[in-house]
Design a protein around this motif. Structure first.
Motif, PDB file in Angstrom:
ATOM      1  N   UNK A 109      21.786   4.015 -35.907  1.00 55.06           N
ATOM      2  CA  UNK A 109      21.328   5.169 -36.691  1.00 55.06           C
ATOM      3  C   UNK A 109      20.964   4.748 -38.108  1.00 55.06           C
ATOM      4  N   UNK A 110      21.772   3.888 -38.705  1.00 53.35           N
ATOM      5  CA  UNK A 110      21.496   3.406 -40.052  1.00 53.35           C
ATOM      6  C   UNK A 110      20.213   2.578 -40.071  1.00 53.35           C
ATOM      7  N   UNK A 111      20.013   1.745 -39.046  1.00 49.54           N
ATOM      8  CA  UNK A 111      18.785   0.948 -38.968  1.00 49.54           C
ATOM      9  C   UNK A 111      17.556   1.847 -38.842  1.00 49.54           C
TER      10      UNK A 111
ATOM     11  N   UNK B 130      32.830   4.164 -42.179  1.00 53.44           N
ATOM     12  CA  UNK B 130      32.750   4.969 -43.391  1.00 53.44           C
ATOM     13  C   UNK B 130      31.667   4.444 -44.323  1.00 53.44           C
ATOM     14  N   UNK B 131      31.541   3.131 -44.417  1.00 54.85           N
ATOM     15  CA  UNK B 131      30.502   2.541 -45.260  1.00 54.85           C
ATOM     16  C   UNK B 131      29.108   2.906 -44.747  1.00 54.85           C
TER      17      UNK B 131
ATOM     18  N   UNK C 147      19.696  -0.081 -46.861  1.00 53.77           N
ATOM     19  CA  UNK C 147      18.989  -1.291 -46.425  1.00 53.77           C
ATOM     20  C   UNK C 147      19.970  -2.442 -46.218  1.00 53.77           C
ATOM     21  N   UNK C 148      20.914  -2.583 -47.117  1.00 57.83           N
ATOM     22  CA  UNK C 148      21.903  -3.655 -46.974  1.00 57.83           C
ATOM     23  C   UNK C 148      22.745  -3.448 -45.718  1.00 57.83           C
ATOM     24  N   UNK C 149      23.142  -2.198 -45.480  1.00 58.74           N
ATOM     25  CA  UNK C 149      23.945  -1.905 -44.292  1.00 58.74           C
ATOM     26  C   UNK C 149      23.144  -2.171 -43.021  1.00 58.74           C
ATOM     27  N   UNK C 150      21.866  -1.823 -43.048  1.00 57.96           N
ATOM     28  CA  UNK C 150      21.024  -1.987 -41.862  1.00 57.96           C
ATOM     29  C   UNK C 150      20.767  -3.454 -41.545  1.00 57.96           C
ATOM     30  N   UNK C 151      20.827  -4.318 -42.557  1.00 50.21           N
ATOM     31  CA  UNK C 151      20.515  -5.724 -42.359  1.00 50.21           C
ATOM     32  C   UNK C 151      21.742  -6.626 -42.472  1.00 50.21           C
ATOM     33  N   UNK C 152      22.914  -6.009 -42.465  1.00 45.98           N
ATOM     34  CA  UNK C 152      24.141  -6.805 -42.485  1.00 45.98           C
ATOM     35  C   UNK C 152      24.366  -7.436 -41.126  1.00 45.98           C
TER      36      UNK C 152
END
Length: 219
Positions: A102-104, A165-166, A147-152
Motif C-alpha cells: 500500500x505504501x509503495x 506504525x512507521x 518514499x523512504x518507506x516504499x524503498x526501504x
C-alpha cells in the motif's frame, strides 16, 4: 542636463525597478526570512542536515528556488482528480492486508500526480522533491517519509508493530501533499471522507484495530 536626458534617466530607472520586481516574483523570496516563509519546516530540516550551517542550507534552498521557482502547476481535469482519489482510497484499503504494498502504491501515486501537475518526472525523485519543496514546502516531508518507506529493504515476514506504525505514519503524513496537489485540501476538521475511504476506516487492521484515526488521521 536637458529635459530629454532627465526623462530618459527616469524611464530607465522605472524599467530597472519593474524588472527587479518581476525577477523577485519569478524567483521567490530571498534571504533567511523569505526562505523560512517559503519552505516552512523544510527550512529547519535542511539546516539540520547541514549540521546547523545556516549559510550552506540557505544556499541550497536558494538554488532550489532558482531552478524551480518559475514552474507553473498544471490544472487537473475532473476525471483525473477522481481517478487519483479512487486509487488513493484503494491504497488505504490495501493497507489493511499489505502495508508495504500500500505504501509503495501511494508513493507511485504521489509521483504520478506531481508529474501530471507539471513537476519533474518521479523517476528523478531528488529533482521532483526539490521542485515540490519550492512550491509546497510545508507538505513535502510526508512525501519524503513515504518514499523512504516504499524503498526501504523488505523486513521480515512477520512485520513488527513499530514497522507497521512507521508505514502508517508515512501514509498519513503524505496525504497532506496528495490533497494539496489534488486541489481537495480543506480546513482541518472539515474534510468528509468518500464512501470508499469511510469503509476502509471501519475495517480492522492485522491486529484488529480500526483504521479510523489512523490512515484518515486528521479527518
Amino acid at each position: 542636463m536637458s529635459t530629454g536626458v532627465i526623462i530618459a534617466l527616469i524611464v530607465v530607472g522605472v524599467v530597472v525597478v519593474v524588472a527587479a520586481g518581476l525577477f523577485a516574483a519569478r524567483t521567490g523570496p530571498r534571504g533567511g526570512r523569505g526562505l523560512r516563509r517559503r519552505f516552512g519546516p523544510e527550512y529547519d530540516r535542511v539546516v539540520a542536515r547541514h549540521d546547523g550551517d545556516t549559510k550552506a542550507a540557505e544556499h541550497e534552498l536558494s538554488e532550489r528556488v532558482r531552478q524551480h521557482g518559475s514552474l507553473k502547476e498544471q490544472e487537473l481535469e475532473p476525471a483525473a482528480r477522481e481517478r487519483y482519489q479512487v486509487r488513493w482510497a484503494g491504497a488505504q484499503e490495501h493497507f489493511v492486508t499489505s502495508p508495504e504494498e500500500a505504501v509503495a502504491e501511494a508513493d507511485r501515486l504521489l509521483a504520478g500526480l506531481a508529474k501530471e501537475r507539471g513537476f519533474p518526472d518521479g523517476g528523478r525523485y531528488d529533482e521532483q522533491f526539490a521542485a515540490l519543496s519550492v512550491h509546497h514546502g510545508p507538505q513535502v516531508d510526508g512525501y519524503r517519509r513515504l518514499h523512504r518507506a516504499a524503498h526501504a529493504r523488505p523486513g521480515r515476514a512477520e512485520e513488527s508493530r513499530a514497522g507497521t506504525e512507521e508505514l502508517r505514519t508515512a501514509m498519513v503524513e503524505a496525504r497532506a501533499l496528495f490533497e494539496v496537489l489534488l486541489g481537495t485540501e480543506r480546513p482541518r476538521g472539515a474534510h468528509r471522507p468518500t464512501d470508499r475511504t469511510a469503509a476502509a476506516e471501519r475495517q480492522p487492521d492485522a491486529k484488529g484495530h480500526a483504521l479510523k484515526g489512523r490512515l484518515a488521521k486528521g479527518n
